[in-house]
Each structure stands twice: as C-alpha cells, then as structure tokens.
Write a protein that holds these residues in place. Structure first.
Motif, PDB file in Angstrom:
ATOM      1  N   LEU A  49       0.838  -1.199   0.000  1.00 12.62           N
ATOM      2  CA  LEU A  49       0.000   0.000   0.000  1.00 12.62           C
ATOM      3  C   LEU A  49       0.873   1.249   0.000  1.00 12.62           C
ATOM      4  O   LEU A  49       1.835   1.341   0.770  1.00 12.62           O
ATOM      5  CB  LEU A  49      -0.898   0.012   1.241  1.00 12.62           C
ATOM      6  CG  LEU A  49      -1.709  -1.262   1.509  1.00 12.62           C
ATOM      7  CD1 LEU A  49      -2.371  -1.173   2.864  1.00 12.62           C
ATOM      8  CD2 LEU A  49      -2.737  -1.476   0.415  1.00 12.62           C
ATOM      9  N   ASP A  50       0.522   2.224  -0.835  1.00 15.26           N
ATOM     10  CA  ASP A  50       1.233   3.499  -0.878  1.00 15.26           C
ATOM     11  C   ASP A  50       0.278   4.631  -0.525  1.00 15.26           C
ATOM     12  O   ASP A  50      -0.908   4.605  -0.896  1.00 15.26           O
ATOM     13  CB  ASP A  50       1.811   3.760  -2.266  1.00 15.26           C
ATOM     14  CG  ASP A  50       2.977   2.833  -2.595  1.00 15.26           C
ATOM     15  OD1 ASP A  50       3.282   1.963  -1.762  1.00 15.26           O
ATOM     16  OD2 ASP A  50       3.548   2.980  -3.683  1.00 15.26           O
ATOM     17  N   ILE A  51       0.789   5.613   0.192  1.00 15.41           N
ATOM     18  CA  ILE A  51       0.044   6.838   0.469  1.00 15.41           C
ATOM     19  C   ILE A  51       0.779   7.963  -0.238  1.00 15.41           C
ATOM     20  O   ILE A  51       1.944   8.257   0.075  1.00 15.41           O
ATOM     21  CB  ILE A  51      -0.048   7.129   1.984  1.00 15.41           C
ATOM     22  CG1 ILE A  51      -0.693   5.946   2.718  1.00 15.41           C
ATOM     23  CG2 ILE A  51      -0.839   8.390   2.233  1.00 15.41           C
ATOM     24  CD1 ILE A  51       0.302   4.987   3.302  1.00 15.41           C
ATOM     25  N   THR A  69      -1.190   8.659   6.648  1.00 14.30           N
ATOM     26  CA  THR A  69      -0.509   7.427   7.061  1.00 14.30           C
ATOM     27  C   THR A  69      -0.921   7.030   8.467  1.00 14.30           C
ATOM     28  O   THR A  69      -1.194   5.851   8.747  1.00 14.30           O
ATOM     29  CB  THR A  69       1.018   7.614   6.999  1.00 14.30           C
ATOM     30  OG1 THR A  69       1.402   7.970   5.666  1.00 14.30           O
ATOM     31  CG2 THR A  69       1.737   6.342   7.407  1.00 14.30           C
ATOM     32  N   LEU A  72      -4.386   5.554   8.442  1.00 18.89           N
ATOM     33  CA  LEU A  72      -4.372   4.196   7.893  1.00 18.89           C
ATOM     34  C   LEU A  72      -3.861   3.198   8.922  1.00 18.89           C
ATOM     35  O   LEU A  72      -4.426   2.118   9.116  1.00 18.89           O
ATOM     36  CB  LEU A  72      -3.520   4.151   6.630  1.00 18.89           C
ATOM     37  CG  LEU A  72      -3.298   2.767   6.004  1.00 18.89           C
ATOM     38  CD1 LEU A  72      -4.617   2.122   5.639  1.00 18.89           C
ATOM     39  CD2 LEU A  72      -2.388   2.872   4.786  1.00 18.89           C
ATOM     40  N   GLU A 120       5.552   4.140   1.388  1.00 20.43           N
ATOM     41  CA  GLU A 120       5.282   2.774   0.938  1.00 20.43           C
ATOM     42  C   GLU A 120       5.215   1.847   2.146  1.00 20.43           C
ATOM     43  O   GLU A 120       6.141   1.796   2.949  1.00 20.43           O
ATOM     44  CB  GLU A 120       6.377   2.309  -0.025  1.00 20.43           C
ATOM     45  CG  GLU A 120       6.490   3.153  -1.274  1.00 20.43           C
ATOM     46  CD  GLU A 120       7.615   2.700  -2.183  1.00 20.43           C
ATOM     47  OE1 GLU A 120       8.320   1.733  -1.810  1.00 20.43           O
ATOM     48  OE2 GLU A 120       7.792   3.308  -3.249  1.00 20.43           O
ATOM     49  N   SER A 143      -4.884   4.798   1.524  1.00 24.16           N
ATOM     50  CA  SER A 143      -3.927   4.287   0.544  1.00 24.16           C
ATOM     51  C   SER A 143      -4.479   4.561  -0.852  1.00 24.16           C
ATOM     52  O   SER A 143      -5.422   3.919  -1.299  1.00 24.16           O
ATOM     53  CB  SER A 143      -3.693   2.787   0.739  1.00 24.16           C
ATOM     54  OG  SER A 143      -2.813   2.292  -0.252  1.00 24.16           O
ATOM     55  N   VAL A 146      -2.175   1.743  -4.934  1.00 25.20           N
ATOM     56  CA  VAL A 146      -2.044   0.354  -4.485  1.00 25.20           C
ATOM     57  C   VAL A 146      -1.149  -0.428  -5.428  1.00 25.20           C
ATOM     58  O   VAL A 146      -1.371  -0.444  -6.630  1.00 25.20           O
ATOM     59  CB  VAL A 146      -3.432  -0.314  -4.396  1.00 25.20           C
ATOM     60  CG1 VAL A 146      -3.289  -1.766  -3.986  1.00 25.20           C
ATOM     61  CG2 VAL A 146      -4.321   0.442  -3.424  1.00 25.20           C
TER      62      VAL A 146
END
Length: 242
Positions: A49-51, A69, A72, A120, A143, A146
């Motif tokens: 998962l990426d923000i 972040t 999440l 990441e 996120s 993705v």
C-alpha cells in the motif's frame, strides 16, 4: 547441487567429492534419483500500500501525508493487524515543476512548483479470509496508490525438508526394486546429492473472482490464490552387496 556423503546409515560423515568418487570406482554401486512433490496453497497475504500526497509546499505535503498514514495505521490496528506485521518499505519527497511556457496570456512562461510525498507500506495479513476486506478498506482509509497483494506460504523451510526426506525414501524404494530383481542387496550409502526444491505454477487453478476498489482505476484483485507445485529431487548412491 549440494553433496552429502554417508559412511553408514547410522553414522553420518562429510566426505569430499573426490572421496565419494573413489568409493564408486572401487565398489559395485547403484545411483537412483528419487522425487517427491506436493501442492502448496498460500495461507497469508502481504498488502503493498502506498500513500501519495501532492501539495504546493513540502511542509504541506509532508504534514498531510503523515496524517493520512497515521489514519491508515490506526484503522489497520482496529482490524487486528499486529504492529510488527507492518513495514515501511520506502518514503520519498519529490519536487515537481510545471512549465507553463505553452500557455497563453499574461502568465505565459510561468513555472509552478509542487511537492509529492510517497510512503510505501507492506502489511502482513495472516488470514486470507480477511485479506480482501482489509485491502479494500485500506484504500478507503488513505492508501491511494495500491501496488497489489502478494500471497505467502508459511513454514517453507520445514516443508522443503519434509519433501527431501520423502524423495530419499522414494529413491530407496526404486533402488531396492532394481537390485532385488538382479539378486543383489543395497549396501551402505556412498553419496547423497540434492537439488534445490523447485516451485512451479503449472498446477491447475480455479477461476477466481475480482473486486474493484474505489480508486481512480479498478483493481483486479484475486480473492483466492492458486496452488503451486513443490518438487524435491535427491540422487542417492548405494554400494551393492550379495
């Protein structure tokens, strides 16, 4: 190929390859390759998962990304994800320039600047029954880029060792059938040589449905992984006796 040589079934010693070859030159012997296979089905998943946040200033981008972040991570904790199962695999801050020279009017040629922050994360989910729901909820929780989902098989080392033992037994069974047909018997083991356990995806898979996550594009998400075939091969050399 790793080599392991045995003087007797009850006493294990390591010999050089030259020593094993010398024994084979002086003793009647038989070499047989045994094989053992089994299908493995992943039992856990790693969510990638990426923000990503883009704002006019670096401070704004970093602050907002940190808030997303944090939100999440808090949501993952509420769903029972252990802290030690979450890894930050990377973090970047990039300065972006937009050249407006092609624009018309008073502002032609002006260069604007913005900043993009990317965090990441990899998240280990120990139950495939909940992995998809957690995956999609993570998208709702912040996120927005993705990378996907990796399926993981636990205890691979023990599984590989178990297959090697089964391959040795298979080699012994085959060797006995050969030598008994010739009126001989298996003697001491001269050498064992084994390959690395191989994995292949040629196991027939059932079709799996997909789900669409609420992002800019649909995410094709396999809800159930297919099986992989694990195969261990071991070559065993025995001396022959009457």
């Amino acid at each position: 190929m790793a080599r392991l040589s045995l003087i007797a079934l009850s006493s294990i010693v390591f010999l050089t390859s030259a020593s094993a070859d010398a024994l084979k030159d002086t003793l009647p012997h038989i070499s047989v390759t045994g094989e053992a296979s089994e299908d493995e089905i992943p039992d856990s998943a790693k969510l990638l998962l990426d923000i990503v946040t883009e704002r006019p200033t670096a401070v704004e981008a970093v602050d907002e990304n940190a808030q997303k972040t944090r939100a999440l991570l808090e949501d993952l904790a509420r769903q029972g994800i252990r802290t030690d199962g979450i890894r930050a695999s990377g973090s970047t801050l990039v300065s972006l320039r937009s050249d407006g020279s092609a624009a018309r009017g008073a502002h032609a040629g002006r260069v604007s600047r913005s900043f993009r922050v990317r965090n990441e994360l990899s998240v280990l989910v120990n139950s495939l029954d909940t992995a998809t729901a957690i995956f999609l909820r993570a998208v709702d929780s912040g996120s927005n880029d993705v990378r996907g989902m990796e399926f993981i098989v636990g205890d691979e080392t023990a599984r590989s060792e178990r297959l090697r033992v089964a391959a040795i037994k298979n080699a012994e069974q085959r060797a006995r059938s050969y030598v008994e047909a010739l009126g001989s018997k298996l003697g001491r083991i001269i050498e064992i040589a084994h390959d690395e356990v191989t994995r292949s995806d040629d196991v027939e898979r059932e079709s799996t449905p997909t789900a669409a996550a609420p992002t800019n594009g649909a995410i094709a998400l396999p809800l159930r992984p297919g099986a992989r075939r694990l195969t261990a091969k071991v070559s065993v050399t025995w001396a022959l006796s009457r």
